[in-house]
Design a protein around this motif. Structure first.
Motif, PDB file in Angstrom:
ATOM      1  N   ALA A  25       2.410  13.571  -0.652  1.00 11.53           N
ATOM      2  CA  ALA A  25       0.987  13.438  -0.351  1.00 11.53           C
ATOM      3  C   ALA A  25       0.768  12.704   0.961  1.00 11.53           C
ATOM      4  O   ALA A  25      -0.113  13.075   1.758  1.00 11.53           O
ATOM      5  N   ALA A  26       1.568  11.649   1.212  1.00 12.15           N
ATOM      6  CA  ALA A  26       1.449  10.904   2.466  1.00 12.15           C
ATOM      7  C   ALA A  26       1.821  11.780   3.654  1.00 12.15           C
ATOM      8  O   ALA A  26       1.175  11.717   4.704  1.00 12.15           O
ATOM      9  N   ALA A  27       2.865  12.608   3.495  1.00  6.06           N
ATOM     10  CA  ALA A  27       3.284  13.488   4.590  1.00  6.06           C
ATOM     11  C   ALA A  27       2.233  14.553   4.870  1.00  6.06           C
ATOM     12  O   ALA A  27       1.986  14.910   6.028  1.00  6.06           O
ATOM     13  N   ALA A  28       1.590  15.049   3.817  1.00  9.54           N
ATOM     14  CA  ALA A  28       0.586  16.086   3.987  1.00  9.54           C
ATOM     15  C   ALA A  28      -0.660  15.568   4.696  1.00  9.54           C
ATOM     16  O   ALA A  28      -1.351  16.324   5.405  1.00  9.54           O
ATOM     17  N   SER A  29      -0.980  14.296   4.476  1.00  6.34           N
ATOM     18  CA  SER A  29      -2.196  13.729   5.064  1.00  6.34           C
ATOM     19  C   SER A  29      -1.987  13.198   6.473  1.00  6.34           C
ATOM     20  O   SER A  29      -2.951  12.834   7.145  1.00  6.34           O
ATOM     21  N   SER A  30      -0.730  13.120   6.911  1.00  5.20           N
ATOM     22  CA  SER A  30      -0.461  12.564   8.249  1.00  5.20           C
ATOM     23  C   SER A  30      -0.532  13.634   9.321  1.00  5.20           C
ATOM     24  O   SER A  30      -0.535  14.817   9.060  1.00  5.20           O
ATOM     25  N   VAL A  41      15.356   5.249 -20.959  1.00  2.00           N
ATOM     26  CA  VAL A  41      15.443   4.793 -19.570  1.00  2.00           C
ATOM     27  C   VAL A  41      15.604   5.982 -18.630  1.00  2.00           C
ATOM     28  O   VAL A  41      14.995   6.018 -17.545  1.00  2.00           O
ATOM     29  N   LYS A  42      16.399   6.961 -19.016  1.00  2.00           N
ATOM     30  CA  LYS A  42      16.543   8.160 -18.183  1.00  2.00           C
ATOM     31  C   LYS A  42      15.194   8.850 -18.007  1.00  2.00           C
ATOM     32  O   LYS A  42      14.851   9.277 -16.891  1.00  2.00           O
ATOM     33  N   ASP A  43      14.425   8.952 -19.070  1.00  2.00           N
ATOM     34  CA  ASP A  43      13.107   9.581 -18.978  1.00  2.00           C
ATOM     35  C   ASP A  43      12.177   8.763 -18.077  1.00  2.00           C
ATOM     36  O   ASP A  43      11.430   9.327 -17.261  1.00  2.00           O
ATOM     37  N   MET A  44      12.210   7.426 -18.213  1.00  2.00           N
ATOM     38  CA  MET A  44      11.363   6.566 -17.380  1.00  2.00           C
ATOM     39  C   MET A  44      11.724   6.712 -15.906  1.00  2.00           C
ATOM     40  O   MET A  44      10.842   6.787 -15.043  1.00  2.00           O
ATOM     41  N   GLU A  45      13.021   6.746 -15.618  1.00  2.46           N
ATOM     42  CA  GLU A  45      13.458   6.846 -14.230  1.00  2.46           C
ATOM     43  C   GLU A  45      13.132   8.207 -13.622  1.00  2.46           C
ATOM     44  O   GLU A  45      12.756   8.304 -12.457  1.00  2.46           O
ATOM     45  N   ARG A  46      13.271   9.263 -14.404  1.00  2.00           N
ATOM     46  CA  ARG A  46      12.892  10.586 -13.894  1.00  2.00           C
ATOM     47  C   ARG A  46      11.396  10.619 -13.568  1.00  2.00           C
ATOM     48  O   ARG A  46      10.988  11.157 -12.529  1.00  2.00           O
ATOM     49  N   ALA A  47      10.588  10.033 -14.441  1.00  2.00           N
ATOM     50  CA  ALA A  47       9.141   9.999 -14.208  1.00  2.00           C
ATOM     51  C   ALA A  47       8.810   9.147 -12.986  1.00  2.00           C
ATOM     52  O   ALA A  47       7.942   9.507 -12.177  1.00  2.00           O
ATOM     53  N   ARG A  48       9.489   8.015 -12.833  1.00  2.00           N
ATOM     54  CA  ARG A  48       9.237   7.144 -11.680  1.00  2.00           C
ATOM     55  C   ARG A  48       9.614   7.845 -10.380  1.00  2.00           C
ATOM     56  O   ARG A  48       8.840   7.830  -9.406  1.00  2.00           O
ATOM     57  N   LEU A  49      10.788   8.471 -10.346  1.00  2.00           N
ATOM     58  CA  LEU A  49      11.238   9.144  -9.134  1.00  2.00           C
ATOM     59  C   LEU A  49      10.337  10.328  -8.794  1.00  2.00           C
ATOM     60  O   LEU A  49      10.099  10.614  -7.615  1.00  2.00           O
ATOM     61  N   ALA A  50       9.822  11.011  -9.818  1.00  2.00           N
ATOM     62  CA  ALA A  50       8.883  12.105  -9.566  1.00  2.00           C
ATOM     63  C   ALA A  50       7.602  11.566  -8.953  1.00  2.00           C
ATOM     64  O   ALA A  50       7.005  12.190  -8.057  1.00  2.00           O
ATOM     65  N   ARG A  51       7.164  10.396  -9.414  1.00  2.00           N
ATOM     66  CA  ARG A  51       5.957   9.778  -8.852  1.00  2.00           C
ATOM     67  C   ARG A  51       6.176   9.375  -7.394  1.00  2.00           C
ATOM     68  O   ARG A  51       5.297   9.556  -6.546  1.00  2.00           O
ATOM     69  N   VAL A  52       7.367   8.835  -7.107  1.00  2.00           N
ATOM     70  CA  VAL A  52       7.694   8.434  -5.730  1.00  2.00           C
ATOM     71  C   VAL A  52       7.686   9.671  -4.824  1.00  2.00           C
ATOM     72  O   VAL A  52       7.135   9.646  -3.719  1.00  2.00           O
ATOM     73  N   ALA A  53       8.301  10.754  -5.293  1.00  2.00           N
ATOM     74  CA  ALA A  53       8.364  11.974  -4.499  1.00  2.00           C
ATOM     75  C   ALA A  53       6.972  12.558  -4.272  1.00  2.00           C
ATOM     76  O   ALA A  53       6.646  13.027  -3.161  1.00  2.00           O
ATOM     77  N   ALA A  54       6.125  12.512  -5.298  1.00  2.00           N
ATOM     78  CA  ALA A  54       4.764  13.044  -5.169  1.00  2.00           C
ATOM     79  C   ALA A  54       3.954  12.211  -4.188  1.00  2.00           C
ATOM     80  O   ALA A  54       3.191  12.759  -3.367  1.00  2.00           O
ATOM     81  N   ARG A  55       4.109  10.875  -4.231  1.00  2.00           N
ATOM     82  CA  ARG A  55       3.369  10.019  -3.297  1.00  2.00           C
ATOM     83  C   ARG A  55       3.827  10.276  -1.872  1.00  2.00           C
ATOM     84  O   ARG A  55       3.010  10.327  -0.939  1.00  2.00           O
ATOM     85  N   ALA A  56       5.162  10.432  -1.681  1.00  2.60           N
ATOM     86  CA  ALA A  56       5.688  10.680  -0.342  1.00  2.60           C
ATOM     87  C   ALA A  56       5.191  12.020   0.193  1.00  2.60           C
ATOM     88  O   ALA A  56       4.860  12.146   1.384  1.00  2.60           O
ATOM     89  N   GLU A  76       0.836  -1.200   0.000  1.00  3.03           N
ATOM     90  CA  GLU A  76       0.000   0.000   0.000  1.00  3.03           C
ATOM     91  C   GLU A  76       0.869   1.248   0.000  1.00  3.03           C
ATOM     92  O   GLU A  76       0.680   2.162  -0.795  1.00  3.03           O
ATOM     93  N   GLY A  77       1.829   1.303   0.929  1.00  2.00           N
ATOM     94  CA  GLY A  77       2.829   2.363   0.918  1.00  2.00           C
ATOM     95  C   GLY A  77       4.131   1.816   0.356  1.00  2.00           C
ATOM     96  O   GLY A  77       4.136   0.799  -0.329  1.00  2.00           O
ATOM     97  N   THR A  78       5.227   2.491   0.645  1.00  2.00           N
ATOM     98  CA  THR A  78       6.523   1.967   0.227  1.00  2.00           C
ATOM     99  C   THR A  78       6.785   0.645   0.948  1.00  2.00           C
ATOM    100  O   THR A  78       6.496   0.499   2.129  1.00  2.00           O
ATOM    101  N   SER A  79       7.328  -0.324   0.246  1.00  3.04           N
ATOM    102  CA  SER A  79       7.583  -1.643   0.825  1.00  3.04           C
ATOM    103  C   SER A  79       8.461  -1.562   2.067  1.00  3.04           C
ATOM    104  O   SER A  79       9.365  -0.729   2.161  1.00  3.04           O
TER     105      SER A  79
END
Length: 285
Positions: free
Chosen positions: A280-285, A263-278, A146-149
């Motif tokens: 959002a989780a911090a804002a809701s806590s 691959v660089k573009d995919m990784e930048r997008a993935r890391l941006a998604r991780v940062a956005a999820r983190a 559900e969150g980070t493993s």
């Protein structure tokens, strides 16, 4: 798709396995873990799912161990054939106490992801202790959470630095009139075609063009200045692994700058998604 074709390409005696990586699909809620499991089973020929329920973790060892009463090696859940995809469902874990056996089972998962290996437990008998035997594993792991493993989010790095475990937060699909319809399935003929394609890619010959080394080395220096990437030699090695499988999936036998850029573009997008999820989780806590 990259996770479905990755495999260990380094020899078993290598101190750090190359070629494979593991995936943490976060944002898995409700019954989506079962849907993801079925979707992967439709196209991957060898799949084993392990729900991390407390009772299952604590019930028995997942690692093969020697029974000296019967003088036999007792099979464990993690004694898997090469190229078996291991699906670990953290969403099945409820509150409860994890026993010593359960902790050992969790560390066994971490060892597979970190060292591509599993230690067979030979324990002791009649006062004599026996050395465990380390067996090489070629087992790509996908963790549903559900969150980070827990394997990636431990602040104390209890499971070590699992740098080859990539978190990919799932984005919820927009609601539609068909959202309650059952997930589509893959018919047998199509599934066989997909499996043959994945097998061909997994074992396709691959070469690294030395002419790209200088260009990538120079770029590495620039990438390290970007604080959002946390770029270091381990991450560069991982990106080169991803680029290998990206190139092979696109019918290439060697890495080119197009696959490297993708691959660089995919990784930048993935890391941006991780940062956005983190965030959002911090804002809701």
């Amino acid at each position: 798709m990259l996770a479905l074709v990755s495999r260990v390409t380094s020899p078993p005696e290598a101190s750090s396995p190359l070629g494979s990586f593991h995936l943490n699909l976060s944002g898995v809620v409700g019954g989506s873990a079962a849907s993801l499991y079925q979707a992967i089973c439709d196209v991957a020929p060898l799949v084993v799912g392990v729900p991390l329920a407390i009772d299952l973790l604590n019930d028995r060892s997942f690692v093969p161990h020697k029974d000296y009463t019967t003088n036999r090696l007792v099979a464990g859940v993690l004694q898997l054939a090469p190229s078996t995809m291991l699906l670990v469902d953290e969403t099945a874990m409820a509150s409860g106490q994890v026993s010593q056996v359960g902790v050992a089972n969790l560390f066994a998962f971490a060892t597979i992801m970190d060292r591509a290996a599993l230690e067979y437990d030979f324990g002791s008998s009649q006062g004599l202790a026996y050395d465990n035997i380390t067996v090489a594993m070629d087992t790509p792991v996908v963790v549903f959470s559900e969150g980070t493993s827990m394997f990636a989010s431990s602040k104390k790095q209890a499971f070590g630095n699992l740098s080859r475990l990539l978190e990919l937060p799932l984005e919820p699909a927009a609601p539609s009139s068909t959202s309650s319809a059952p997930a589509p399935t893959v018919d047998h003929a199509t599934a066989m075609l997909i499996r043959r394609f994945l097998a061909a890619v997994r074992w396709a010959p691959y070469t690294f063009d030395d002419s790209l080394s200088d260009a990538i080395s120079d770029e590495f220096t620039t990438l390290r200045t970007d604080p959002t990437l946390n770029m270091d030699p381990q991450r560069l090695s991982l990106w080169l692994t991803l680029a290998r499988w990206h190139a092979l999936l696109h019918g290439k036998s060697s890495l080119d700058m197009d696959s490297w850029a993708a691959v660089k573009d995919m990784e930048r997008a993935r890391l941006a998604r991780v940062a956005a999820r983190a965030a959002a989780a911090a804002a809701s806590s």
